[in-house]
Design a protein around this motif. Structure first.
Motif, PDB file in Angstrom:
ATOM      1  N   VAL A  97      32.384   7.515  20.780  1.00  0.00           N
ATOM      2  CA  VAL A  97      33.061   6.532  21.669  1.00  0.00           C
ATOM      3  C   VAL A  97      33.934   5.497  20.945  1.00  0.00           C
ATOM      4  N   PRO A  98      33.468   4.814  19.905  1.00  0.00           N
ATOM      5  CA  PRO A  98      34.239   3.905  19.128  1.00  0.00           C
ATOM      6  C   PRO A  98      35.518   4.344  18.521  1.00  0.00           C
ATOM      7  N   LEU A  99      35.210   5.604  18.301  1.00  0.00           N
ATOM      8  CA  LEU A  99      36.592   6.182  17.478  1.00  0.00           C
ATOM      9  C   LEU A  99      37.564   6.538  18.478  1.00  0.00           C
ATOM     10  N   ALA A 100      37.144   6.962  19.744  1.00  0.00           N
ATOM     11  CA  ALA A 100      38.178   7.466  20.757  1.00  0.00           C
ATOM     12  C   ALA A 100      38.782   6.104  21.529  1.00  0.00           C
ATOM     13  N   LEU A 101      37.976   4.872  21.333  1.00  0.00           N
ATOM     14  CA  LEU A 101      38.597   3.571  21.802  1.00  0.00           C
ATOM     15  C   LEU A 101      39.526   3.126  20.754  1.00  0.00           C
ATOM     16  N   VAL A 133      35.785  13.961  29.875  1.00  0.00           N
ATOM     17  CA  VAL A 133      35.593  14.538  28.650  1.00  0.00           C
ATOM     18  C   VAL A 133      34.140  14.278  28.420  1.00  0.00           C
ATOM     19  N   SER A 134      33.438  15.258  27.777  1.00  0.00           N
ATOM     20  CA  SER A 134      31.812  14.888  27.273  1.00  0.00           C
ATOM     21  C   SER A 134      32.080  14.610  25.886  1.00  0.00           C
ATOM     22  N   LEU A 135      31.575  13.449  25.410  1.00  0.00           N
ATOM     23  CA  LEU A 135      31.554  12.729  24.308  1.00  0.00           C
ATOM     24  C   LEU A 135      30.368  12.514  23.482  1.00  0.00           C
ATOM     25  N   VAL A 169      36.573   9.061  31.027  1.00  0.00           N
ATOM     26  CA  VAL A 169      37.667   9.535  31.567  1.00  0.00           C
ATOM     27  C   VAL A 169      38.678   9.125  30.806  1.00  0.00           C
ATOM     28  N   LEU A 170      39.877  10.287  30.479  1.00  0.00           N
ATOM     29  CA  LEU A 170      40.814  10.203  29.732  1.00  0.00           C
ATOM     30  C   LEU A 170      42.055   9.058  30.197  1.00  0.00           C
ATOM     31  N   LEU A 226      40.536   6.127  26.069  1.00  0.00           N
ATOM     32  CA  LEU A 226      39.802   6.329  27.296  1.00  0.00           C
ATOM     33  C   LEU A 226      39.973   5.263  28.335  1.00  0.00           C
ATOM     34  N   SER A 227      39.767   5.817  29.667  1.00  0.00           N
ATOM     35  CA  SER A 227      40.052   4.636  30.501  1.00  0.00           C
ATOM     36  C   SER A 227      38.722   3.780  30.923  1.00  0.00           C
ATOM     37  N   LYS A 228      38.927   2.601  31.284  1.00  0.00           N
ATOM     38  CA  LYS A 228      37.636   1.478  31.502  1.00  0.00           C
ATOM     39  C   LYS A 228      37.176   2.054  32.678  1.00  0.00           C
ATOM     40  N   LEU A 229      35.864   2.238  32.804  1.00  0.00           N
ATOM     41  CA  LEU A 229      35.329   2.402  34.042  1.00  0.00           C
ATOM     42  C   LEU A 229      34.888   1.217  34.735  1.00  0.00           C
TER      43      LEU A 229
END
Length: 350
Positions: free
Chosen positions: A92-96, A85-87, A263-264, A101-104
């Motif tokens: 990003v902090p909200l999605a975390l 997904v494009s964010l 990445v979700l 989100l999957s750690k890259l």
């Protein structure tokens, strides 16, 4: 391949299979990538996704989304059909916090090659853009608004203002309109009084504002002459200008921002997703993005190939960046949710 062919033949000949689930469609490709549609997604597909997929021997499906919360809904339901997904970096902090989100891998890119702050453990920057003022030369000639005090001055500059339907960017613009220099915008907004004053300032423009929900919509409204000025995303505005819209951009106090790929959690093709993010972040692809839209890449290696004409159209060029300031992603991570709620309440109130 024969199995895939039979599958699609069955869809054609069997009405029952017309209701095939989105999950089944998603898993037909090696990876599914999601962006926010319109000219930006078209540019990403042509410049980046298609050549990268060819290099990897991948197939990809794509979808559009205007909010990371749509990905959250998939993760929460345990029915994830998207991979990448494009964010916005500020999301990003909200999605975390939502644990979606999957750690890259640490080596997915070399961070030294990227603009500071455009890569973290969960997202890799894909575009650098800015939110800025542009105005109709058909209405104002070359004498349109030159700053945010002007943008708010409905007597000196009458007409409809096109603005994003959300607090991001508008809060900063309101702080500038209240007379705060760009170096102090977030200091002002970090106080409860400052946030209230900015929301009240935005409310002043409600009778004159047209609100856009997506970049594609903003481009179309500018192209159609539905508004007299816009505070919006540079690439979308330039796309309208390229299509013949008589608009002029003002880079003064433009707000630099970064979008990124994540990445979700629970992505059906997670290994492929990581490989694809790694590939589509390479300079050999992202350097071609400005051929299709006036957005630069956070990958600094891409800049070496640009001529002066291309740089003039990018917010990352030295002359345009000198007029800009950078989004405070920590601010939006802290206040994004409450400001979205307050913004919606402000719009709904009389």
């Amino acid at each position: 391949m024969k199995q895939v062919t039979r599958h699609f033949a069955a869809i054609v000949f069997s009405s029952a299979l017309l209701t095939v689930s989105s999950a089944a469609i998603a898993r037909a490709a090696d990876v599914v990538i999601v962006a926010n549609g319109g000219a930006t997604q078209d540019a990403e597909r042509k410049a980046v996704w298609e050549p990268a997929a060819k290099a990897l021997g991948f197939t990809f499906d794509e979808d559009t989304s205007q909010s990371w919360t749509e990905g959250k809904a998939q993760v929460d339901a345990g029915a994830v059909t998207w991979d990448i997904v494009s964010l916005n970096m500020g999301e990003v902090p909200l999605a975390l916090k939502a644990n979606i989100l999957s750690k890259l891998p640490a080596d997915i890119v070399d961070r030294k090659d990227f603009v500071a702050g455009s890569v973290n453990d969960y997202c890799v920057g894909n575009t650098v853009f800015s939110t800025l003022i542009a105005y109709s030369t058909a209405k104002f000639g070359d004498q349109g608004p030159t700053n945010f005090v002007d943008f708010w001055d409905v007597k000196k500059f009458p007409g409809k203002r096109l603005m994003f339907k959300g607090p991001r960017g508008n809060m900063e613009a309101a702080a500038l309109a209240l007379g705060h220099p760009r170096t102090e915008v977030y200091k002002f907004l970090s106080t409860e009084e400052g946030r209230k004053a900015a929301l009240d300032k935005i409310a002043e423009l409600k009778p004159y504002a047209v609100w856009f929900d997506s970049g594609a919509q903003s481009t179309q409204l500018v192209r159609d002459g539905e508004v007299d000025m816009i505070y919006g995303w540079n690439g979308r505005i330039i796309a309208a200008i390229d299509a013949g819209a008589p608009f002029k951009i003002n880079y003064k106090d433009s707000l630099l921002d970064i979008d990124c790929y994540a990445v979700l959690n629970g992505a059906p093709n997670i290994d492929n997703a990581i490989k694809f993010v790694k590939e589509i972040s390479k300079a050999e692809y992202v350097k071609d993005l400005p051929k299709y839209i006036a957005y630069g890449s956070p990958n600094l290696k891409a800049n070496a190939s640009y001529d002066e004409k291309t740089l003039d159209r990018l917010t990352t060029s030295p002359q345009n960046a000198a007029e800009a300031y950078t989004t405070d992603f920590d601010f939006w991570g802290k206040y994004g949710t409450t400001l979205s709620e307050a913004f919606d309440h402000m719009l709904a109130s009389n």
